[in-house]
Write an enzyme that holds these catalytic residues in place. Structure first.
Site, PDB file in Angstrom:
ATOM      1  N   ASN A 115     -43.863   6.905 -19.532  1.00  0.00           N
ATOM      2  CA  ASN A 115     -43.094   5.899 -18.780  1.00  0.00           C
ATOM      3  C   ASN A 115     -43.220   6.218 -17.290  1.00  0.00           C
ATOM      4  O   ASN A 115     -42.602   7.157 -16.798  1.00  0.00           O
ATOM      5  CB  ASN A 115     -41.627   5.966 -19.243  1.00  0.00           C
ATOM      6  N   LYS A 174     -42.188   4.546 -14.821  1.00  0.00           N
ATOM      7  CA  LYS A 174     -41.052   4.041 -14.019  1.00  0.00           C
ATOM      8  C   LYS A 174     -41.579   3.347 -12.764  1.00  0.00           C
ATOM      9  O   LYS A 174     -42.695   2.825 -12.773  1.00  0.00           O
ATOM     10  CB  LYS A 174     -40.072   5.179 -13.707  1.00  0.00           C
ATOM     11  N   HIS A 176     -33.956   1.043 -22.066  1.00  0.00           N
ATOM     12  CA  HIS A 176     -33.972   2.373 -21.437  1.00  0.00           C
ATOM     13  C   HIS A 176     -32.612   2.609 -20.780  1.00  0.00           C
ATOM     14  O   HIS A 176     -31.996   1.684 -20.253  1.00  0.00           O
ATOM     15  CB  HIS A 176     -35.098   2.441 -20.396  1.00  0.00           C
ATOM     16  N   GLU A 179     -31.833   3.749 -18.018  1.00  0.00           N
ATOM     17  CA  GLU A 179     -31.759   3.298 -16.611  1.00  0.00           C
ATOM     18  C   GLU A 179     -31.492   1.796 -16.546  1.00  0.00           C
ATOM     19  O   GLU A 179     -30.803   1.310 -15.653  1.00  0.00           O
ATOM     20  CB  GLU A 179     -33.061   3.686 -15.878  1.00  0.00           C
ATOM     21  N   GLU A 223     -33.227   9.371 -26.257  1.00  0.00           N
ATOM     22  CA  GLU A 223     -33.275   9.969 -24.923  1.00  0.00           C
ATOM     23  C   GLU A 223     -31.862  10.292 -24.442  1.00  0.00           C
ATOM     24  O   GLU A 223     -31.161   9.412 -23.931  1.00  0.00           O
ATOM     25  CB  GLU A 223     -33.924   8.995 -23.937  1.00  0.00           C
ATOM     26  N   GLY A 240     -34.974  13.257 -16.444  1.00  0.00           N
ATOM     27  CA  GLY A 240     -35.264  13.552 -15.044  1.00  0.00           C
ATOM     28  C   GLY A 240     -34.443  14.696 -14.473  1.00  0.00           C
ATOM     29  O   GLY A 240     -34.386  14.884 -13.265  1.00  0.00           O
ATOM     30  N   SER A 285     -37.168  15.082 -20.029  1.00  0.00           N
ATOM     31  CA  SER A 285     -37.763  16.293 -19.465  1.00  0.00           C
ATOM     32  C   SER A 285     -38.773  16.970 -20.393  1.00  0.00           C
ATOM     33  O   SER A 285     -38.842  18.195 -20.443  1.00  0.00           O
ATOM     34  CB  SER A 285     -36.662  17.270 -19.033  1.00  0.00           C
TER      35      SER A 285
END
Ligand code: PGA
Length: 250
Positions: A9, A11, A95, A97, A167, A173, A212
């Site tokens: 991904n 991003k 996701h 985010e 996730e 991150g 991560s």
């Protein structure tokens, strides 16, 4: 036997020049890896570039988001037909985010899942708990609710053409990875939830771990019986790292 799947991904990173280098490296380095599924997820403007450079390789490509609508006055959105124009095989849905920063709710996530499948694009449904939810001991409850919200709309058989990515938000991150045991525990809970609806769908479901993942921790995560690969963010921007993670899964 489920195939392993490593997805990158990107991003909101990249440029034509940067992507050109990364995609050429992936095309060259991964062309012989035929035993696992691999895909990269660029922003919409670069899907044509991904298609051009990856079409002759085993690496697939897809989008990071999709509109819940088929077409119309939805400024800034991308429809499933548009993703089909660029031969996307997959799209990331829900996701964290998108859920957190763009306030996507379970109903929208379900609608996006439906849209993707109307165009034969495989949704990668992301689920995951916050640190607060983990500390409160509600991880499995949160994840079950997120999956159930989609199951209620589409039914279990539609999950036969989908992928799930677990996730944990606190691991995305942050450099903090779930331990292999923590990942296995949740992946196994997801498979059990699916099995209550259909044993066969549950057994065949690719459940990816994300948060991560790096060359240094990929192998031990992939060794877990219910972990079928990874959704990789940061490390997927480095072709060498991404290729090492793919090799760890192969
Ligand atoms: P990360 O991102 O690998 O940078 O933690 C994972 C993701 O958000 O898919």
């Amino acid at each position: 036997m489920r195939r392993k799947f490593v997805a990158g991904n990107w991003k909101m990173h990249g440029s034509l020049a940067e992507n050109q280098t990364r995609l050429s490296q992936l095309a060259k380095g991964l062309s012989q890896l035929k035993t696992l599924d691999m895909a990269v997820f660029s922003t919409a403007p670069y899907l044509f570039q991904c298609k051009s450079l990856l079409a002759a390789t085993p690496v697939k490509w897809g989008a990071q988001n999709i509109s819940e609508h088929a077409q119309g006055a939805f400024t800034g959105e991308t429809s499933v037909a548009m993703l089909q124009d660029f031969s996307c095989d997959y799209v990331i849905i829900g996701h964290s985010e998108r859920r957190e920063l763009f306030a996507e709710n379970d109903a929208q996530v379900a609608a996006k899942f439906v849209q993707a499948q109307t165009g034969n694009i495989t949704p990668i449904l992301c689920v995951g708990e916050s640190l607060q939810q983990r500390e409160a001991g509600t991880t499995v409850e949160v994840i079950s609710r997120q999956i159930q919200a989609v199951l209620d709309v589409v039914g279990i058989q539609k999950f036969a053409q989908a992928v799930i990515a677990y996730e944990p938000i606190w691991a995305i991150g942050t450099g903090k990875t779930a331990t292999p045991q923590q990942a296995q525990e949740v992946h196994s809970a997801i498979r059990s939830l699916l099995a209550k609806n259909d044993q066969c769908v549950a057994q065949n479901m690719q459940i990816l771990y994300g948060g991560s993942v790096k060359p240094g921790n990929a192998a031990e995560i992939f060794a877990q019986p219910d972990v079928d690969g990874a959704l990789v963010g940061g490390a997927s921007l480095n072709a060498g790292d991404f290729m090492e993670i793919c090799k760890a899964a192969s």
